[in-house]
Each structure stands twice: as C-alpha cells, then as structure tokens.
Motif scaffolding. Structure first.
Motif, PDB file in Angstrom:
ATOM      1  N   ILE A 118      -7.647  -0.901  -4.363  1.00 40.43           N
ATOM      2  CA  ILE A 118      -6.375  -0.784  -3.644  1.00 40.43           C
ATOM      3  C   ILE A 118      -6.155   0.662  -3.216  1.00 40.43           C
ATOM      4  CG2 ILE A 118      -3.881  -1.130  -3.782  1.00 40.43           C
ATOM      5  CD1 ILE A 118      -4.365  -3.296  -5.812  1.00 40.43           C
ATOM      6  N   GLY A 119      -6.556   1.606  -4.056  1.00 40.74           N
ATOM      7  CA  GLY A 119      -6.405   3.014  -3.699  1.00 40.74           C
ATOM      8  C   GLY A 119      -7.164   3.357  -2.430  1.00 40.74           C
ATOM      9  N   ILE A 120      -8.408   2.873  -2.347  1.00 46.65           N
ATOM     10  CA  ILE A 120      -9.212   3.153  -1.148  1.00 46.65           C
ATOM     11  C   ILE A 120      -8.601   2.475   0.073  1.00 46.65           C
ATOM     12  CG2 ILE A 120     -11.472   2.821  -0.098  1.00 46.65           C
ATOM     13  CD1 ILE A 120     -12.617   2.997  -2.985  1.00 46.65           C
ATOM     14  N   LEU A 171     -13.516  -0.601 -17.180  1.00 46.54           N
ATOM     15  CA  LEU A 171     -13.100  -0.519 -15.778  1.00 46.54           C
ATOM     16  C   LEU A 171     -12.912  -1.902 -15.166  1.00 46.54           C
ATOM     17  CD1 LEU A 171     -12.560   1.640 -13.647  1.00 46.54           C
ATOM     18  CD2 LEU A 171     -14.915   1.447 -12.935  1.00 46.54           C
ATOM     19  N   MET A 205       2.963  -5.494  -6.882  1.00 46.82           N
ATOM     20  CA  MET A 205       1.675  -5.220  -7.516  1.00 46.82           C
ATOM     21  C   MET A 205       1.333  -6.225  -8.612  1.00 46.82           C
ATOM     22  SD  MET A 205       0.058  -2.690  -6.309  1.00 46.82           S
ATOM     23  CE  MET A 205      -1.024  -2.460  -7.706  1.00 46.82           C
ATOM     24  N   MET A 248       0.810  -1.217   0.000  1.00 51.42           N
ATOM     25  CA  MET A 248       0.000   0.000   0.000  1.00 51.42           C
ATOM     26  C   MET A 248       0.842   1.266   0.000  1.00 51.42           C
ATOM     27  SD  MET A 248      -2.972  -1.126   0.012  1.00 51.42           S
ATOM     28  CE  MET A 248      -3.793  -2.657   0.324  1.00 51.42           C
ATOM     29  N   PHE A 282       4.222   0.267  -2.879  1.00 51.81           N
ATOM     30  CA  PHE A 282       3.802  -0.179  -4.222  1.00 51.81           C
ATOM     31  C   PHE A 282       4.513  -1.424  -4.717  1.00 51.81           C
ATOM     32  CE2 PHE A 282       3.960   4.454  -4.154  1.00 51.81           C
ATOM     33  CZ  PHE A 282       2.621   4.745  -4.237  1.00 51.81           C
ATOM     34  N   LEU A 320      -7.476  -1.475  -9.043  1.00 49.48           N
ATOM     35  CA  LEU A 320      -6.639  -0.345  -8.639  1.00 49.48           C
ATOM     36  C   LEU A 320      -7.427   0.639  -7.783  1.00 49.48           C
ATOM     37  CD1 LEU A 320      -4.631   0.229 -11.910  1.00 49.48           C
ATOM     38  CD2 LEU A 320      -3.674  -0.291  -9.680  1.00 49.48           C
ATOM     39  N   VAL A 321      -8.700   0.853  -8.126  1.00 48.17           N
ATOM     40  CA  VAL A 321      -9.522   1.752  -7.310  1.00 48.17           C
ATOM     41  C   VAL A 321      -9.660   1.187  -5.896  1.00 48.17           C
ATOM     42  CG1 VAL A 321     -11.804   2.773  -7.035  1.00 48.17           C
ATOM     43  CG2 VAL A 321     -10.778   2.643  -9.298  1.00 48.17           C
ATOM     44  N   PRO A 330      -8.276  -4.938 -14.097  1.00 50.64           N
ATOM     45  CA  PRO A 330      -7.261  -4.166 -13.378  1.00 50.64           C
ATOM     46  C   PRO A 330      -7.763  -2.799 -12.920  1.00 50.64           C
ATOM     47  CG  PRO A 330      -6.560  -4.639 -15.642  1.00 50.64           C
ATOM     48  CD  PRO A 330      -7.836  -5.351 -15.431  1.00 50.64           C
ATOM     49  N   GLY A 331      -8.617  -2.149 -13.698  1.00 54.51           N
ATOM     50  CA  GLY A 331      -9.061  -0.808 -13.352  1.00 54.51           C
ATOM     51  C   GLY A 331      -9.715  -0.746 -11.984  1.00 54.51           C
ATOM     52  N   ALA A 360      -5.467   1.831   0.416  1.00 53.29           N
ATOM     53  CA  ALA A 360      -4.244   2.577   0.725  1.00 53.29           C
ATOM     54  C   ALA A 360      -4.571   3.791   1.586  1.00 53.29           C
ATOM     55  CB  ALA A 360      -3.543   3.000  -0.552  1.00 53.29           C
ATOM     56  N   LEU A 400      -2.101  -8.178  -8.662  1.00 53.70           N
ATOM     57  CA  LEU A 400      -3.201  -7.976  -9.598  1.00 53.70           C
ATOM     58  C   LEU A 400      -3.537  -9.273 -10.320  1.00 53.70           C
ATOM     59  CD1 LEU A 400      -2.399  -4.541 -11.225  1.00 53.70           C
ATOM     60  CD2 LEU A 400      -4.257  -5.107  -9.715  1.00 53.70           C
TER      61      LEU A 400
END
Lengths: 202, 203
Positions: free
Chosen positions: A186-188, A176, A34, A28, A31, A183-184, A179-180, A190, A38
């Motif tokens: 994982i972003g949240i 989306l 990854m 997180m 990086f 990633l969202v 992978p799209g 993070a 994924l």
C-alpha cells in the motif's frame, strides 16, 4: 482556479468526482477504511464485492447525511450532534440495504451478505460524510464527492486484492507476511497516488 | 486480585497490542502521526473512549439484547467521542482544526468495538475499564513511536522543538511527512514486532 459555483454543473460534478477518487484517494491519502481493507483484500473476488457495496453505501449516505445536516441539524443548531446522527444514518441505511437485497435477489445477498455488517464500521464511509462538511458543497456536489470517494476506495481495494493474490505465493520472512507486506504494498501504491496530487485543487 | 489487573494491563499494552497483534485501528494510526502533538491528543481520545466504552458496555452487558448490541455499542461510543470532540475543540482549537475529522472517526475505530465485543461484554466493569485503558495505551505507544520517527525525519523537530544543530547535519526527508511514509513506518514496526512474537512462540 475558478470557484466551484461559477463552473458549469457537469464540469464541477466531474471535477469533484475525479479529485475525490484520485488526488484525495480515501485509502491512500486519507488512510481511511484500512481495517476492512487489510482484512478482506486477500482475494480479488471478495475485494470487488466489498468495494462495490462500499461505493454504493458511501454515495447514498453522503447524500442522506448532507440533507440531514443542512436541513435538520443546522436550522436547529444541533451541529455538535453530527457524529451520532451520521453513524446512526449509516447503520440504519446499511440495515435497510441488507433487508432489500435479501428480498430482491438471494444470489446477490449470499455473495454480499457477509460484507454488509463490515460496512457500518468502515471508517471510509463516516469519513466521507465528515470531510464533506469542510467544503461548501451543494447537494449534487456532495453526492459526487461521496461517489468519487467510494470509487477511489473500490479501485484501491481491487488493486490490492490483485497484488496480494500473487504475493501469497512468495516466500516471505515470517514476521513480514500478512499485514506487514500488505502495508509495504500500500505504501508503494500510495507513492503512485501522490503523483496525482496537485493536478486538481478544490 | 491485583495481579489479575496487572496481567490485563500487560496483555492489552504489550502481548495483545491492538495494532501489531490484532491489526485493529490502523486508519487513524497513520493519519495523525506526522506530528507528535497531534498523536498525543488522538491517543488521549482513543484511550478515554476505549476505557469508558468498555466500562459502560460491561455495566449494561446483562441488559443489552444480543441482536441489537452492535448499534447500542456504536451509540455508546459515539456519545463519548462527542465529548472528546468538544473537549479538544475547547482546549486546543488549532490542533482540532487539523485532526477534527479524525477525532470523529474514533467512533469507527475497530479497537473500541473490538474490546467491547471481545472483553467488556463478558467481564465485570472494573476489569473491562482496565482492559480498555491498557489497549488504549498500547495504541498510543505505537502511534507515538511512529510519530517521533516521522517528525524527526520530516521536520527535524520533536514536539515542535528543533533538534540540536539541525541546520548542520539534518536533511529533510519529505516522503516521511506524506502518506507513503506512514505506511512504510508502520510496515517496518509491524515486521519487527511480529518477528519477535514469532520467535517467542517457537521457543
């Protein structure tokens, strides 16, 4: 903060473990790892299997690489060879683990077998070994750092695997999906891990 | 002949872009994109390593035994990455301090291994060199795109130069400098790129 050397053995070990697993989570915050994350995190079972294997290899190679670096490369002034030496140690260790598991437990080998080649090219493992050099760790502290980093990666991929199992059933825009959206997610996640930062500073 | 090379170049750079299409090399794509300068150095390193590794693997493709090809490729990659590491340390020590560990991690960047495995091990040296170069450039382009947005939103600068009249209208968006910002930016870019690709395919 007291320097690590002044602290008791157990408290410094625990502190490094927790900071490597949470505040500096390898996936997180740094990086790393990854690609396989994924690729493999579609299901909880496989995520758990790979996560455990990576945790084991990370802890063991962090300790091995520490010994090789401090007692072989530094005395010989060959520090610039560290990259090539570390990756060979990791590749050799993974190969060794594969052979041992194959002999000892066929069941474990069959469930873990496909992940083992993936481990060599998992950058989290090489990453832990390289980040470790930036800090003045003793041998056991380096081991704690490896174990904590591996545990952090395990935790992250297990959580992502669980979320992805649910997301697969949702109707997403075509571009989306895959992978799209991962990633969202994982972003949240993070963002949540950012909340840990600042709790421990080493 | 020239058109074949052109096609390899275009495939690697756009059509089969390593990040959007093959989903490879994400790790370093996120870590070094908070400043454009770091990204350029990283992109240079990856392009250099990908192109030369592809070239070397292709030269040796008839001599490497199939069973141990992975480890041979890793050692070839590690050699080139070591050169880059030393080079960046000499040219830009300040930047090296920040991206140092990530330069070492070019070794495990799946783009390099992926191209060596998928293209270089079956093709002649020159096309392999061009393929590696194109993939490296495609990777760099995506990284720079992410970095420009993150640097503008996070610091209000481009390549270290402040935006015009920054203090009047610009407001710092801290999240973009932190890890989550990188994930969101890459997710948005992947979405756009993939949506376009899906449209082209259904035509």
């Amino acid at each position: 903060m007291t320097p690590l050397a002044d602290m008791g053995f157990l408290s410094s070990f625990l502190l490094i473990f927790v900071s490597a697993a949470f505040t500096d989570n390898i996936l997180m915050a740094r990086f790393l790892g990854m690609c396989s994350c994924l690729g493999v995190s579609k299901k909880v079972d496989t995520s758990l299997g790979l996560g455990l294997a990576v945790m084991f290899v990370t802890a063991a190679t962090a300790a091995l690489n520490y010994l090789v670096y401090q007692y072989l490369l530094v005395p010989l002034h060959l520090e610039y060879l560290r990259l090539i030496v570390f990756i060979v140690v990791i590749a050799a260790f993974t190969q060794l683990v594969e052979m041992i598991i194959e002999r000892v437990s066929e069941k474990l080998y069959n469930s873990l077998g496909i992940f083992l080649p993936l481990i060599t090219v998992n950058c989290a493992i090489l990453g832990i070994s390289l980040f470790m050099l930036n800090k003045p760790y003793s041998f056991l502290q380096a081991f704690a750092f490896g174990l904590g980093g591996g545990f952090g990666w395990f935790l992250a991929i297990a959580l992502i695997g669980g979320i992805r199992e649910k997301i697969n059933e949702a109707a997403l825009p075509k571009g989306l999906a895959g992978p799209g959206i991962t990633l969202v997610v994982i972003g949240i996640m993070a963002l949540a891990f950012v909340g840990f930062s600042g709790m421990i500073k080493i | 002949m020239a058109s074949t090379y052109g096609k390899i170049l275009k495939d690697g750079f756009l059509v089969e872009n390593p990040i959007f299409r093959q989903v490879l090399g994400i790790c370093s794509a996120l870590a070094v994109t908070n400043l454009v300068v770091n990204t350029l150095f990283m992109g240079f390193g990856v392009t250099f390593a990908t192109a030369l590794t592809a070239f070397t693997v292709s030269l040796l493709r008839n001599w490497i035994p199939v069973r141990i090809r992975m480890i041979v490729q890793v050692v070839i990659i590690a050699c080139y990455v070591m050169m880059i590491d030393i080079l960046i340390k000499a040219v830009a020590p300040d930047i090296h301090r920040f991206i140092g560990p990530y330069v070492g991690l070019i070794i495990t960047n799946c783009i390099i291994m992926g191209r060596a495995e998928a293209f270089a091990s079956q093709n002649k040296p020159l096309p392999a060199l061009i393929d590696g170069f194109a993939n490296g450039l495609g990777y760099t382009a995506v990284l720079v795109a992410i970095a420009v947005v993150r640097e503008i939103m996070g610091f209000g600068t481009v390549l270290g130069y402040a935006l015009p009249a920054r203090d009047l209208w610009w407001h710092q968006w801290t999240i973009m400098v932190m890890p989550p910002g990188a994930f969101f930016m890459l997710a948005i870019l992947t979405w756009i790129a993939r949506a376009r690709l899906v449209k082209e395919e259904t035509k």
